[in-house]
Design a protein around this motif. Structure first.
Motif, mmCIF file in Angstrom:
data_model
loop_
_atom_site.group_PDB
_atom_site.id
_atom_site.type_symbol
_atom_site.label_atom_id
_atom_site.label_comp_id
_atom_site.label_asym_id
_atom_site.label_seq_id
_atom_site.Cartn_x
_atom_site.Cartn_y
_atom_site.Cartn_z
ATOM 1 N N LEU A 1 67.997 -7.109 26.125
ATOM 2 C CA LEU A 1 67.777 -7.311 24.695
ATOM 3 C C LEU A 1 67.275 -8.732 24.476
ATOM 4 N N LEU A 2 66.308 -8.875 23.571
ATOM 5 C CA LEU A 2 65.820 -10.192 23.161
ATOM 6 C C LEU A 2 66.202 -10.408 21.705
ATOM 7 N N LEU A 3 66.921 -11.493 21.436
ATOM 8 C CA LEU A 3 67.189 -11.947 20.068
ATOM 9 C C LEU A 3 66.178 -13.050 19.803
ATOM 10 N N LEU A 4 65.301 -12.825 18.833
ATOM 11 C CA LEU A 4 64.124 -13.667 18.660
ATOM 12 C C LEU A 4 64.071 -14.323 17.290
ATOM 13 N N ASP A 5 64.061 -15.642 17.291
ATOM 14 C CA ASP A 5 63.822 -16.398 16.063
ATOM 15 C C ASP A 5 62.314 -16.437 15.820
ATOM 16 N N LEU A 6 61.903 -16.458 14.569
ATOM 17 C CA LEU A 6 60.469 -16.510 14.273
ATOM 18 C C LEU A 6 59.930 -17.931 14.273
ATOM 19 N N ARG B 1 69.284 2.077 26.181
ATOM 20 C CA ARG B 1 68.131 1.214 26.419
ATOM 21 C C ARG B 1 67.392 1.669 27.669
ATOM 22 N N PRO B 2 66.115 1.346 27.776
ATOM 23 C CA PRO B 2 65.377 1.735 28.982
ATOM 24 C C PRO B 2 65.941 0.988 30.196
ATOM 25 N N PRO B 3 65.801 1.578 31.381
ATOM 26 C CA PRO B 3 66.289 0.891 32.583
ATOM 27 C C PRO B 3 65.497 -0.383 32.826
ATOM 28 N N ARG B 4 66.111 -1.313 33.536
ATOM 29 C CA ARG B 4 65.426 -2.559 33.882
ATOM 30 C C ARG B 4 64.326 -2.217 34.810
ATOM 31 N N LEU C 1 56.710 -5.577 29.729
ATOM 32 C CA LEU C 1 57.687 -6.150 28.798
ATOM 33 C C LEU C 1 57.893 -5.338 27.525
ATOM 34 N N ARG C 2 56.990 -4.448 27.208
ATOM 35 C CA ARG C 2 56.993 -3.811 25.882
ATOM 36 C C ARG C 2 58.224 -2.978 25.578
ATOM 37 N N ARG C 3 58.934 -2.516 26.605
ATOM 38 C CA ARG C 3 60.105 -1.672 26.354
ATOM 39 C C ARG C 3 61.390 -2.467 26.121
ATOM 40 N N ILE C 4 61.350 -3.763 26.324
ATOM 41 C CA ILE C 4 62.548 -4.572 26.066
ATOM 42 C C ILE C 4 62.785 -4.583 24.561
ATOM 43 N N PRO C 5 63.957 -4.132 24.113
ATOM 44 C CA PRO C 5 64.230 -4.152 22.677
ATOM 45 C C PRO C 5 64.253 -5.583 22.135
ATOM 46 N N VAL C 6 63.633 -5.757 20.962
ATOM 47 C CA VAL C 6 63.562 -7.070 20.322
ATOM 48 C C VAL C 6 64.181 -6.984 18.932
ATOM 49 N N VAL C 7 65.208 -7.800 18.716
ATOM 50 C CA VAL C 7 65.813 -7.941 17.396
ATOM 51 C C VAL C 7 65.411 -9.306 16.874
ATOM 52 N N VAL C 8 64.636 -9.312 15.796
ATOM 53 C CA VAL C 8 64.278 -10.572 15.155
ATOM 54 C C VAL C 8 65.506 -11.028 14.371
ATOM 55 N N GLY D 1 57.779 -16.766 17.016
ATOM 56 C CA GLY D 1 58.292 -15.444 17.327
ATOM 57 C C GLY D 1 57.276 -14.323 17.164
ATOM 58 N N GLN D 2 56.413 -14.426 16.179
ATOM 59 C CA GLN D 2 55.371 -13.401 15.987
ATOM 60 C C GLN D 2 54.434 -13.370 17.194
ATOM 61 N N GLU D 3 54.089 -14.545 17.710
ATOM 62 C CA GLU D 3 53.214 -14.619 18.881
ATOM 63 C C GLU D 3 53.913 -14.047 20.119
ATOM 64 N N VAL D 4 55.201 -14.318 20.254
ATOM 65 C CA VAL D 4 55.971 -13.763 21.368
ATOM 66 C C VAL D 4 55.973 -12.238 21.276
ATOM 67 N N LEU D 5 56.250 -11.720 20.083
ATOM 68 C CA LEU D 5 56.250 -10.265 19.882
ATOM 69 C C LEU D 5 54.904 -9.653 20.261
ATOM 70 N N ALA D 6 53.834 -10.239 19.781
ATOM 71 C CA ALA D 6 52.497 -9.711 20.056
ATOM 72 C C ALA D 6 52.215 -9.697 21.557
ATOM 73 N N GLU D 7 52.576 -10.773 22.233
ATOM 74 C CA GLU D 7 52.314 -10.870 23.665
ATOM 75 C C GLU D 7 53.191 -9.886 24.454
#
Length: 148
Positions: free
Chosen positions: A65-70, A145-148, A90-97, A77-83
């Motif tokens: 899980l990624l806890l992401l500040d903007l 969550r998806p497997p590592r 990396l796209r399957r790692i859940p991201v909570v802003v 954070g928006q740039e991190v999300l986009a990348e």
């Protein structure tokens, strides 16, 4: 988390440049019931290096899980999300802003970039502990969550 992962700590990456919010998150997770390893990076460039296991983060674990500040320096954070979401690895790692911004534009942009959730940081300690507790309960105990 798959059945084979039972008993192992959940790997959480916190991308946050405010030391006070880092301490609050650490304390809130300590109060929780899920065994976890919290890794902290202070900006988006470092977050991407951690996620890609580059540089000083060559042996970094893949986060569950990624806890992401903007609002972070060098790469927000928006740039991190986009990348992240453009990267097959990396796209399957859940991201909570988890941010102080309640701006509608930030909320819409985050979901357009495929954030899994958007939460506004409460200003008081008890509220912060409650919100991190709800993240822990849902994302670390309930969700598959998806497997590592």
């Amino acid at each position: 988390m798959s059945d084979g992962d039972a008993g192992r700590p959940v790997e959480i990456l916190l991308a946050e440049d405010n030391p006070g919010d880092v301490r609050l998150t650490e304390k809130a997770l300590e109060k929780g019931s899920v065994l976890n390893n919290l890794h902290v990076v202070n900006d988006g460039v470092e977050a991407m290096a951690f996620l890609r296991q580059e540089g000083d983060h060559g042996s970094a674990p893949r986060p569950d899980l990624l806890l992401l500040d903007l609002n972070m320096p060098r790469m927000d954070g928006q740039e991190v999300l986009a990348e992240m979401k453009a990267d097959e690895e990396l796209r399957r790692i859940p991201v909570v802003v988890l941010t102080s911004s309640a701006a509608e534009e930030d909320i819409v942009d985050s979901y357009d970039l495929h954030a899994n959730a958007y939460l506004t940081k409460p200003v008081d300690f008890d509220g912060f502990v409650d919100i991190v507790g709800s993240i822990e309960e849902f994302w670390l105990s309930v969700v598959k969550r998806p497997p590592r």
